[in-house]
Design a protein around this motif. Structure first.
Motif, PDB file in Angstrom:
ATOM      1  N   ARG A 128       0.865  -1.082  -0.039  1.00 20.30           N
ATOM      2  CA  ARG A 128      -0.059  -0.011   0.088  1.00 20.30           C
ATOM      3  C   ARG A 128       0.914   1.178   0.028  1.00 20.30           C
ATOM      4  O   ARG A 128       2.071   1.237   0.711  1.00 20.30           O
ATOM      5  CB  ARG A 128      -0.853   0.043   1.187  1.00 20.30           C
ATOM      6  CG  ARG A 128      -1.796  -1.224   1.173  1.00 20.30           C
ATOM      7  CD  ARG A 128      -2.918  -1.277   2.524  1.00 20.30           C
ATOM      8  NE  ARG A 128      -3.695  -0.112   2.673  1.00 20.30           N
ATOM      9  CZ  ARG A 128      -3.700   0.807   3.460  1.00 20.30           C
ATOM     10  NH1 ARG A 128      -2.686   0.999   4.521  1.00 20.30           N
ATOM     11  NH2 ARG A 128      -4.699   1.793   3.747  1.00 20.30           N
ATOM     12  N   LYS A 129       0.356   2.175  -0.657  1.00 20.05           N
ATOM     13  CA  LYS A 129       1.110   3.515  -0.644  1.00 20.05           C
ATOM     14  C   LYS A 129      -0.083   4.714  -0.190  1.00 20.05           C
ATOM     15  O   LYS A 129      -0.962   4.732  -0.556  1.00 20.05           O
ATOM     16  CB  LYS A 129       1.486   4.129  -2.137  1.00 20.05           C
ATOM     17  CG  LYS A 129       2.353   5.179  -2.336  1.00 20.05           C
ATOM     18  CD  LYS A 129       3.750   4.734  -1.819  1.00 20.05           C
ATOM     19  CE  LYS A 129       4.821   5.709  -2.005  1.00 20.05           C
ATOM     20  NZ  LYS A 129       6.125   5.463  -1.336  1.00 20.05           N
ATOM     21  N   PRO A 130       0.711   5.412   0.911  1.00 17.59           N
ATOM     22  CA  PRO A 130      -0.367   6.425   1.433  1.00 17.59           C
ATOM     23  C   PRO A 130      -0.338   7.669   0.527  1.00 17.59           C
ATOM     24  O   PRO A 130       0.563   8.100  -0.171  1.00 17.59           O
ATOM     25  CB  PRO A 130       0.340   6.823   2.797  1.00 17.59           C
ATOM     26  CG  PRO A 130       1.830   6.328   2.600  1.00 17.59           C
ATOM     27  CD  PRO A 130       1.844   5.367   1.475  1.00 17.59           C
ATOM     28  N   TRP A 131      -1.141   8.517   1.044  1.00 15.37           N
ATOM     29  CA  TRP A 131      -1.201  10.030   0.643  1.00 15.37           C
ATOM     30  C   TRP A 131      -0.994  10.137  -1.088  1.00 15.37           C
ATOM     31  O   TRP A 131      -0.210  10.942  -1.661  1.00 15.37           O
ATOM     32  CB  TRP A 131       0.000  10.927   1.144  1.00 15.37           C
ATOM     33  CG  TRP A 131      -0.234  11.030   2.712  1.00 15.37           C
ATOM     34  CD1 TRP A 131       0.706  10.182   3.677  1.00 15.37           C
ATOM     35  CD2 TRP A 131      -1.182  11.806   3.455  1.00 15.37           C
ATOM     36  NE1 TRP A 131      -0.268  10.780   4.929  1.00 15.37           N
ATOM     37  CE2 TRP A 131      -1.239  11.661   4.618  1.00 15.37           C
ATOM     38  CE3 TRP A 131      -2.161  12.847   2.755  1.00 15.37           C
ATOM     39  CZ2 TRP A 131      -1.801  12.380   5.496  1.00 15.37           C
ATOM     40  CZ3 TRP A 131      -2.925  13.639   3.491  1.00 15.37           C
ATOM     41  CH2 TRP A 131      -2.729  13.182   4.992  1.00 15.37           C
ATOM     42  N   CYS A 132      -1.732   9.348  -1.727  1.00 18.46           N
ATOM     43  CA  CYS A 132      -1.807   9.599  -3.179  1.00 18.46           C
ATOM     44  C   CYS A 132      -2.892  10.509  -3.762  1.00 18.46           C
ATOM     45  O   CYS A 132      -4.041   9.899  -3.779  1.00 18.46           O
ATOM     46  CB  CYS A 132      -2.108   8.069  -3.745  1.00 18.46           C
ATOM     47  SG  CYS A 132      -0.852   6.932  -3.292  1.00 18.46           S
TER      48      CYS A 132
END
Length: 345
Positions: A128-132
């Motif tokens: 997962r990647k945050p702040w997209c």
């Protein structure tokens, strides 16, 4: 009090007509991202702003400032798009195709991990990647992930690729309300490497992009100064108002000079430490932005903030936009770099 008017006459020096479509979209968007994304899709990605270090860096910064002066949502959409174009150019990667819209997802969070590994003859991303920001509305993105060697590396991904899932953001921000940022999940999603391990963060262009964001902050403050100046015309005997207006001009002028000096140094290759320059410029502009918000609250007051839709939205946008600047951490990082070398004076 019109705080959202087109500021093109004020910042017209050194810019070409190629920016007009973006300024028009900014003037019409009213804080909505759809008109801005539409104009990004309809124009060649490489034709918007000059690359940093091309001899026209000041023009790039002025262009970003002009867009932000018209509408901060527009700047918040366009700035990462042109940053992605720059990153791909610096990596000698293929130029983005017309019709694509790009983001740069490089933020990290303790509870989210994005891993990259080779699967047969291709790279894939999992995690997962945050702040997209705007992940559900873009066609493409540059994303940082951790390689098996533990290094951070950048990858180009299609937001419509298999295994890419934009998760609900629960976005409740009052500022930049339509620029939704949230997590994206990747499940063995195909990705194309851009640069080698550590390249994205180590290159000077990482810092030039950070200064470009500061140019957006600076431009976003200008209509508030306009509003103060308009008040001084109506109330010429108000010494306190005049003093606050003069003070705010000084702070914004310091930010402008810092941005122009940085552009000259970048183009002339006179930067001993890119991080030192970026920290100094961003801090100077962030201080001016804080003074701008203080003046809006203290001088223009609740009448403007409650009944002037343009000003109220602009102040909310500025407050959220500058929150990505971490004053304490960035100043501590600046001090550590100063301790290790000579001052750039």
């Amino acid at each position: 009090m019109d705080t959202t008017r087109d500021r093109r006459p004020h910042l017209a020096i050194g810019l070409t007509a190629s920016l007009d479509a973006y300024l028009d979209a900014a003037a019409e968007c009213g804080g909505a991202v759809a008109p801005v994304l539409a104009v990004l899709r309809s124009t060649p990605p490489a034709g918007l702003l000059p690359l940093p270090g091309s001899g026209r860096t000041a023009e790039r910064f002025r262009g970003l400032a002009r867009i932000a002066a018209v509408d901060l949502t527009a700047a918040r959409v366009i700035e990462p798009h042109v940053d992605a174009v720059t990153i791909l150019a610096e990596a000698d990667a293929p130029e983005p195709e017309q019709g694509t819209t790009w983001g740069v997802f490089a933020a990290e969070a303790p509870d989210t991990v994005l891993l990259a590994h080779r699967e047969r003859d291709r790279w894939v991303l999992s995690g997962r990647k945050p702040w997209c920001s705007l992940a559900g509305r873009l066609t493409s993105a540059l994303v940082t992930a951790t390689t098996p060697e533990g290094a951070r590396r950048m990858f180009a991904v299609s937001m419509g690729a298999p295994g890419v899932t934009v998760e609900p953001a629960h976005w409740v921000a009052r500022g930049l309300a339509d620029v939704v940022s949230g997590p994206v999940a990747f499940d063995s999603s195909p990705a194309r490497p851009v640069g080698g391990d550590g390249w994205y963060l180590d290159r000077p262009g990482f810092r030039w992009g950070a200064i470009g964001v500061a140019a957006c902050w600076w431009g976003g403050c200008l209509p508030v100064l306009d509003a103060l100046i308009a008040c001084t015309v109506k109330r010429p005997d108000d010494a306190i108002l005049a003093a606050r207006t003069g003070e705010l001009y000084r702070r914004l002028e310091a930010g402008r000079l810092a941005l122009e000096d940085a552009a000259d140094r970048i183009d002339d290759d006179r930067v001993a430490d890119a991080a030192v320059l970026a920290h100094a410029v961003r801090g100077t502009v962030a201080d001016a932005l804080v003074a701008t918000l203080d003046a809006a609250r203290d001088v223009l007051g609740p009448t403007a903030l409650a009944f002037d839709e343009g000003l109220a939205r602009r102040c909310a946008d500025l407050e959220l936009y500058v929150s990505q600047y971490h004053r304490g951490r960035d100043d501590a990082s600046l001090a550590a770099r100063l301790a290790g070398g000579e001052l750039q004076w």
